[in-house]
Design a protein around this motif. Structure first.
Motif, PDB file in Angstrom:
ATOM      1  N   PRO A   1       0.802  -1.233   0.000  1.00  0.00           N
ATOM      2  CA  PRO A   1       0.000   0.000   0.000  1.00  0.00           C
ATOM      3  C   PRO A   1       0.831   1.278   0.000  1.00  0.00           C
ATOM      4  N   LEU A   2       1.940   1.311   0.756  1.00  0.00           N
ATOM      5  CA  LEU A   2       2.753   2.513   0.801  1.00  0.00           C
ATOM      6  C   LEU A   2       3.465   2.750  -0.535  1.00  0.00           C
ATOM      7  N   GLN A   3       3.855   1.678  -1.201  1.00  0.00           N
ATOM      8  CA  GLN A   3       4.497   1.817  -2.504  1.00  0.00           C
ATOM      9  C   GLN A   3       3.500   2.311  -3.551  1.00  0.00           C
ATOM     10  N   ARG A   4       2.249   1.824  -3.465  1.00  0.00           N
ATOM     11  CA  ARG A   4       1.228   2.299  -4.404  1.00  0.00           C
ATOM     12  C   ARG A   4       0.926   3.776  -4.169  1.00  0.00           C
ATOM     13  N   PHE A   5       0.875   4.177  -2.892  1.00  0.00           N
ATOM     14  CA  PHE A   5       0.648   5.576  -2.564  1.00  0.00           C
ATOM     15  C   PHE A   5       1.774   6.435  -3.143  1.00  0.00           C
ATOM     16  N   GLY A   6       3.016   5.998  -2.939  1.00  0.00           N
ATOM     17  CA  GLY A   6       4.161   6.738  -3.446  1.00  0.00           C
ATOM     18  C   GLY A   6       4.178   6.815  -4.962  1.00  0.00           C
ATOM     19  N   ARG A   7       3.814   5.697  -5.610  1.00  0.00           N
ATOM     20  CA  ARG A   7       3.765   5.690  -7.090  1.00  0.00           C
ATOM     21  C   ARG A   7       2.741   6.703  -7.583  1.00  0.00           C
ATOM     22  N   ASP A   8       1.572   6.749  -6.921  1.00  0.00           N
ATOM     23  CA  ASP A   8       0.523   7.670  -7.365  1.00  0.00           C
ATOM     24  C   ASP A   8       0.914   9.122  -7.132  1.00  0.00           C
ATOM     25  N   VAL A   9       1.597   9.389  -6.005  1.00  0.00           N
ATOM     26  CA  VAL A   9       2.083  10.751  -5.757  1.00  0.00           C
ATOM     27  C   VAL A   9       3.031  11.165  -6.882  1.00  0.00           C
ATOM     28  N   LYS A  10       3.941  10.268  -7.237  1.00  0.00           N
ATOM     29  CA  LYS A  10       4.922  10.577  -8.281  1.00  0.00           C
ATOM     30  C   LYS A  10       4.256  10.809  -9.633  1.00  0.00           C
TER      31      LYS A  10
ATOM     32  N   ALA B   1      13.911  15.362   0.356  1.00  0.00           N
ATOM     33  CA  ALA B   1      14.247  13.994   0.765  1.00  0.00           C
ATOM     34  C   ALA B   1      13.006  13.261   1.265  1.00  0.00           C
ATOM     35  N   TYR B   2      12.151  13.981   1.974  1.00  0.00           N
ATOM     36  CA  TYR B   2      10.908  13.369   2.484  1.00  0.00           C
ATOM     37  C   TYR B   2      10.044  12.909   1.313  1.00  0.00           C
ATOM     38  N   VAL B   3       9.881  13.784   0.312  1.00  0.00           N
ATOM     39  CA  VAL B   3       9.069  13.430  -0.858  1.00  0.00           C
ATOM     40  C   VAL B   3       9.671  12.219  -1.569  1.00  0.00           C
ATOM     41  N   SER B   4      10.996  12.187  -1.676  1.00  0.00           N
ATOM     42  CA  SER B   4      11.669  11.070  -2.331  1.00  0.00           C
ATOM     43  C   SER B   4      11.379   9.753  -1.624  1.00  0.00           C
ATOM     44  N   ARG B   5      11.410   9.775  -0.296  1.00  0.00           N
ATOM     45  CA  ARG B   5      11.147   8.552   0.470  1.00  0.00           C
ATOM     46  C   ARG B   5       9.690   8.129   0.341  1.00  0.00           C
ATOM     47  N   VAL B   6       8.785   9.109   0.292  1.00  0.00           N
ATOM     48  CA  VAL B   6       7.369   8.781   0.093  1.00  0.00           C
ATOM     49  C   VAL B   6       7.183   8.090  -1.247  1.00  0.00           C
ATOM     50  N   GLU B   7       7.747   8.671  -2.293  1.00  0.00           N
ATOM     51  CA  GLU B   7       7.563   8.119  -3.632  1.00  0.00           C
ATOM     52  C   GLU B   7       8.209   6.745  -3.785  1.00  0.00           C
TER      53      GLU B   7
END
Length: 276
Positions: free
Chosen positions: A12-21, A43-49
């Protein structure tokens, strides 16, 4: 995270990050631009994505994305669904109310209340109760449990009054080191003005022996609610008579429990026993 990784294989976190990107790129924003708009670093945005920000991106970040992207509450809702997906469906109604409560009155009989659990203690519980689950699923449940602590970061956090039966201190979960860390964490959180801890000693006898675990949620602008659990799930009770009886029971438990100071002394003593 590999851009070619099939969606079905993303957590789920990877899907969230992919969608943000994807939305960020569609809006022609850099990670630095998004971070500035949401109030976070590049850096925070990078880790989220990358899907590597644990336990998960903050509610503030998700809201910032919605504002920056003009997506309404899309990312805020996605984050909420991640939270709910890692909890049993029957627990979600309680979780939503816990975030709105002004007071949380909890009595635990064998295990430390979820909102007060350490990471390793929670992990040991989930590994034991879900022996057939993949490690990723277990980690999702652990992260969701730890996120419950975020309620204490609200502008007006609830007062948590927790009474722990002495069995919570003596039931070994995950080994001596895990228990020592858990009890030491209880001592730490008890220093907060928003947390009151009492221990119901074995010597209290009948009041502790006959009481079942339960939680009462009190609100400033709505009715008090009682929450109970069985082997098949949880249940909310809002009957005035039922809630009043639960509050009477809680008053009785509180009266027979050790004082907060004596409770901390016992917790520290048992923690030292585990360390020894």
């Amino acid at each position: 995270m590999d851009e070619t990784t099939p969606s079905a294989h993303l957590n789920p976190l990877q899907r969230f990050g992919r969608d943000v990107k994807q939305v960020r790129l569609a809006r022609k924003l850099t990670q630095k631009n998004l971070g500035r708009a949401a109030g976070y670093s590049e850096a925070y945005v990078s880790r989220v994505e990358a899907g590597k920000l644990l336990p998960r991106p903050s509610d503030k970040f998700a809201k910032g994305c919605d504002i920056a992207f003009g997506t309404g509450e899309l990312f805020s809702d996605m984050l909420r669904r991640i939270d709910e997906g890692d909890h049993p469906s029957w627990f979600v109604p309680y979780l939503n109310l816990e975030r709105k409560a002004s007071r949380v009155l909890d009595y635990s009989t064998n295990l430390v209340s979820g909102i007060l659990q350490t990471e390793e203690y929670a992990r040991a519980i989930f590994r034991s109760s879900h022996p057939g689950e993949e490690a990723e699923v277990i980690e999702g449940k652990v992260a969701a449990r730890l996120r419950r602590r975020e309620v204490f970061e609200l502008d007006t956090p609830p007062l948590l009054w927790a009474i722990l039966n002495e069995a919570c201190l003596r039931t070994v979960v995950g080994g001596a080191d895990v228990m020592a860390e858990q009890l030491e964490y209880l001592v730490t959180v008890a220093a907060s003005p928003h947390v009151k801890l009492q221990v119901m000693p074995f010597s209290a006898g009948a009041p502790a022996a006959h009481a079942k675990p339960f939680t009462v949620l009190r609100f400033t602008d709505s009715a008090t609610v009682l929450y109970t659990e069985t082997r098949v799930g949880g249940r909310m009770h809002d009957s005035a008579r039922t809630v009043a009886s639960a509050l009477d029971d809680y008053d009785l438990l509180r009266a027979h429990a050790l004082s907060p100071d004596r409770s901390l002394t016992l917790i520290k003593t048992v923690a030292k026993e585990y360390r020894a």
